[in-house]
Design a protein around this motif. Structure first.
Motif: not given
Length: 168
Positions: A51-55
């Motif tokens: 998960v990269y730059r996902g909330d």
């Protein structure tokens, strides 16, 4: 799978043999609200699930084995949960230095991360690792055993609750 779309669900798949670049995931969430559940993610060239730059990502009930670098990576994320996963034998060929980024998991610059009821074992590197600018993290109910480095490593981060884990 690599997308910046929101509210994506990846469920019940086998993901194997994916030839991503180092630090990239065979499954890579770049949007908010991803649910990654019940997958068998194994023998990929770098990271199994990232998960990269996902909330508000939810990584649950996956089997994540023998990925060349890491099992799970979460970076620049708020409110994500990693729960009930089997995370084993990642970086098993020692292709990556665990001091840089290899092993069971690595979490970077998260807020409100919950890591609960996972089984992390036989990884070449830390079993569960928060490194740099992680705040309000909870490690709870995990079984962490026989990893090459620390069972749980909370590094250059703060405001953590580590409770009811078994580390062998």
């Amino acid at each position: 799978f690599w997308s910046t779309a929101n509210n994506v669900r990846v469920e019940g798949l086998e993901v194997t043999g994916y030839q991503s670049n180092p630090q990239d995931g065979a499954i890579q969430a770049g949007g908010d609200g991803w649910v990654i559940r019940g997958n068998n993610v194994h023998n990929n060239a770098a990271v199994g699930i990232r998960v990269y730059r996902g909330d508000n990502a939810w990584i649950e009930g996956n089997t994540i084995l023998r990925n060349a670098q890491l099992g799970i990576s979460v970076a620049y994320s708020t409110g994500s949960t990693v729960e009930n996963n089997e995370i084993g034998y990642n970086n098993w060929e020692k292709k990556f230095s665990w001091g840089f980024e290899a092993g069971g998991t690595k979490f970077w610059s998260t807020n409100g991360l919950v890591v609960r009821n996972n089984w992390s074992y036989q990884n070449i590197g830390p079993g569960l690792w928060t490194d740099t600018d992680n705040i309000n993290t909870v490690y709870e109910g995990n079984l962490v055993e026989d990893n090459y480095a620390n069972g749980i490593l909370h590094e250059v981060s703060y405001s953590v609750i580590i409770r009811n884990n078994t580390i062998r």
